[in-house]
Design an enzyme around this catalytic site. Structure first.
Site, PDB file in Angstrom:
ATOM      1  N   ALA A  37       0.853  -1.205   0.000  1.00  0.00           N
ATOM      2  CA  ALA A  37       0.000   0.000   0.000  1.00  0.00           C
ATOM      3  C   ALA A  37       0.883   1.248   0.000  1.00  0.00           C
ATOM      4  CB  ALA A  37      -0.920  -0.003   1.213  1.00  0.00           C
ATOM      5  N   TYR A  39       3.971   1.442  -1.025  1.00  0.00           N
ATOM      6  CA  TYR A  39       4.681   1.533  -2.320  1.00  0.00           C
ATOM      7  C   TYR A  39       3.739   2.178  -3.350  1.00  0.00           C
ATOM      8  CZ  TYR A  39       7.407   0.242  -6.427  1.00  0.00           C
ATOM      9  OH  TYR A  39       8.137   0.297  -7.586  1.00  0.00           O
ATOM     10  N   ASP A  40       2.518   1.643  -3.423  1.00  0.00           N
ATOM     11  CA  ASP A  40       1.567   2.142  -4.439  1.00  0.00           C
ATOM     12  C   ASP A  40       1.276   3.625  -4.231  1.00  0.00           C
ATOM     13  OD1 ASP A  40      -0.376  -0.966  -4.566  1.00  0.00           O
ATOM     14  OD2 ASP A  40       1.574  -0.377  -5.412  1.00  0.00           O
ATOM     15  N   SER A  85      27.064 -22.392 -24.726  1.00  0.00           N
ATOM     16  CA  SER A  85      26.399 -23.382 -23.874  1.00  0.00           C
ATOM     17  C   SER A  85      27.482 -24.091 -23.055  1.00  0.00           C
ATOM     18  CB  SER A  85      25.661 -24.389 -24.750  1.00  0.00           C
ATOM     19  OG  SER A  85      26.567 -24.831 -25.744  1.00  0.00           O
ATOM     20  N   LEU A  86      27.062 -25.041 -22.259  1.00  0.00           N
ATOM     21  CA  LEU A  86      27.983 -25.691 -21.315  1.00  0.00           C
ATOM     22  C   LEU A  86      28.104 -27.169 -21.668  1.00  0.00           C
ATOM     23  CD1 LEU A  86      26.530 -24.110 -18.071  1.00  0.00           C
ATOM     24  CD2 LEU A  86      28.927 -23.994 -18.727  1.00  0.00           C
ATOM     25  N   LYS A 120      21.746 -24.510 -11.514  1.00  0.00           N
ATOM     26  CA  LYS A 120      21.559 -24.212 -12.950  1.00  0.00           C
ATOM     27  C   LYS A 120      20.066 -23.956 -13.154  1.00  0.00           C
ATOM     28  CE  LYS A 120      22.679 -25.811 -17.603  1.00  0.00           C
ATOM     29  NZ  LYS A 120      21.303 -25.770 -18.181  1.00  0.00           N
ATOM     30  N   GLU A 178      19.449 -15.557 -15.855  1.00  0.00           N
ATOM     31  CA  GLU A 178      18.301 -16.377 -16.249  1.00  0.00           C
ATOM     32  C   GLU A 178      17.029 -15.707 -15.778  1.00  0.00           C
ATOM     33  OE1 GLU A 178      19.497 -18.991 -17.840  1.00  0.00           O
ATOM     34  OE2 GLU A 178      17.883 -20.454 -18.044  1.00  0.00           O
ATOM     35  N   LYS A 295      31.995 -23.747 -11.902  1.00  0.00           N
ATOM     36  CA  LYS A 295      32.926 -22.851 -12.605  1.00  0.00           C
ATOM     37  C   LYS A 295      34.240 -22.780 -11.837  1.00  0.00           C
ATOM     38  CE  LYS A 295      29.008 -19.949 -13.941  1.00  0.00           C
ATOM     39  NZ  LYS A 295      28.235 -18.709 -13.661  1.00  0.00           N
TER      40      LYS A 295
HETATM   41  N1  LIG Z   1      21.208 -21.427 -16.129  1.00  0.00           N
HETATM   42  C1  LIG Z   1      22.057 -21.019 -15.178  1.00  0.00           C
HETATM   43  O1  LIG Z   1      21.704 -20.934 -14.001  1.00  0.00           O
HETATM   44  C2  LIG Z   1      23.460 -20.634 -15.587  1.00  0.00           C
HETATM   45  C3  LIG Z   1      23.829 -20.616 -16.924  1.00  0.00           C
HETATM   46  N2  LIG Z   1      25.089 -20.245 -17.280  1.00  0.00           N
HETATM   47  C4  LIG Z   1      25.976 -19.904 -16.317  1.00  0.00           C
HETATM   48  O2  LIG Z   1      27.220 -19.523 -16.649  1.00  0.00           O
HETATM   49  C5  LIG Z   1      27.483 -19.303 -18.040  1.00  0.00           C
HETATM   50  C6  LIG Z   1      28.383 -18.133 -18.145  1.00  0.00           C
HETATM   51  C7  LIG Z   1      29.743 -18.695 -18.098  1.00  0.00           C
HETATM   52  C8  LIG Z   1      29.667 -20.157 -18.417  1.00  0.00           C
HETATM   53  C9  LIG Z   1      28.199 -20.483 -18.614  1.00  0.00           C
HETATM   54  N3  LIG Z   1      25.674 -19.922 -15.008  1.00  0.00           N
HETATM   55  C10 LIG Z   1      24.434 -20.278 -14.608  1.00  0.00           C
HETATM   56  N4  LIG Z   1      24.121 -20.276 -13.276  1.00  0.00           N
END
Ligand SMILES: NC(=O)c1cnc(OC2CCCC2)nc1N
Length: 335
Positions: A37, A39-40, A85-86, A120, A178, A295
């Site tokens: 409320a 905020y609005d 992609s991974l 992910k 994402e 990573k």
């Molecule tokens: N879907 C995910 O949650 C996700 C996707 N990609 C990456 O990293 C990319 C960037 C560097 C290597 C891949 N991290 C994530 N968490």
């Protein structure tokens, strides 16, 4: 003469700061300060003032999130750095093999390599570009090299900052992450769709991607979407952050939601344990994940390791078994 007529800019500036901070706390920290409320009420006051003084409207004002003009189509946007992609890992052995490959190239032992592990997220990958701290472009991943420009739609997500929060903003920042839809938001959306006889989405990932590709931002604005950052792809000047975990902490101070499950972990054994533990938590998260992104944490090591044709040598996705998607009859769209 009321206070605001004397110096509308002062009240406008104060309202914007309050609303931006409330957004950050609600959508990024999950720790709201203002009631809805409240905020609005302040949002409407800001809209009144901007209507009275349109010359004071700026694109990064909280009132400017939802554009009206539906786009004819989306322009193509070339990613400055491909959104690759991974490679996948499916077992502890695969994780050990990945760690050994990394260690060999870094000329150290696998147990000495420092990794980060994070969920992910199973949504739609997007890229956001900020110049002098202001959002200038947002795009879908597309084929990794070219995406669709959907800036107007991404501006409607309250978890996408229209301007960076920190006083010390980089000249250029590209954040990748994402866009997800939580299960609760997905079920509610499909319920409304069934009642309205309109398109029912098969899963939250499709619902997120489909909501981002609406030509009319006013429709996207009504969809329960959240942006979760997972990479600072470009940063100029380089702020000297030396690891992925440090960069993610920086993104949090700049106003982005970063994963609370991100952990810095040494050696493949502990990484495999993290994957097992997250797999057990998967069903209770309230949103879809399809694995763990592992990573190498040190950014210099990432650069040294580089990429193979389509994926980085320094990252791999540990995938969980696909969850059988039970589609009840009334969810199946009969053509
Ligand atoms: N879907 C995910 O949650 C996700 C996707 N990609 C990456 O990293 C990319 C960037 C560097 C290597 C891949 N991290 C994530 N968490």
């Amino acid at each position: 003469m009321t206070k605001s007529d004397a110096q509308p800019l002062e009240e406008i500036t104060q309202l914007r700061a309050t609303l931006d901070e409330a957004n950050y706390r609600y959508y990024v920290l999950d720790d709201p300060t203002l009631t809805d409320a409240d905020y609005d009420r302040q949002f409407q006051r800001l809209q009144e003032l901007e209507t009275e003084h349109p010359e004071l409207i700026t694109p990064d004002s909280p009132t400017q999130r939802v554009g009206a003009a539906p786009a004819e189509g989306f322009p193509s946007v070339a990613h400055a750095i491909p959104m690759l992609s991974l490679d996948n890992a499916f077992s502890r052995e695969d994780i050990h093999a990945f760690a050994e490959r990394v260690a060999e190239r870094l000329e150290c032992t696998a147990d000495d390599v420092e990794f980060t592990c994070e969920p992910k997220l199973d949504g739609a990958a997007v890229s956001l570009v900020y110049e002098q701290g202001v959002l200038v472009s947002g795009a879908t991943r597309g084929d990794g090299r070219t995406g669709e420009g959907i800036t107007s739609n991404l501006r409607t997500l309250r978890s996408v900052p229209l301007k960076l929060r920190d006083s010390n903003v980089p000249a250029l920042l590209e954040v990748r992450g994402e866009v997800i839809m939580r299960h609760a938001g997905f079920e509610a959306l499909n319920e409304r769709a069934r009642e309205a006889g309109s398109k029912v989405f098969a899963n939250p990932r499709n619902a997120a991607a489909g909501s981002l590709r609406q030509l009319d931002p006013r429709i996207t604005a009504k969809r329960p979407l959240e942006f979760h950052a997972y990479q600072a792809a470009r940063l100029e000047p380089d702020l000297g952050d030396t690891s992925h975990s440090e960069l993610m902490a920086r993104l949090a101070t700049l106003g982005f939601r970063a994963s609370s499950e991100l952990k810095v972990i040494k050696g493949p054994q502990a990484v495999a344990d993290y994957c097992e533990q997250l797999g057990e938590k998967r069903d209770g998260l309230g949103f879809d994940i399809d694995g763990v992104v592992i990573k190498v944490n040190d950014l210099r090591h990432q650069r040294e390791l580089g990429f193979v044709a389509r994926a980085p040598r320094w990252a791999v996705a540990f995938k969980f078994p696909a969850q059988e998607e039970v589609t009840t009859l009334n969810d199946v769209e009969f053509q």
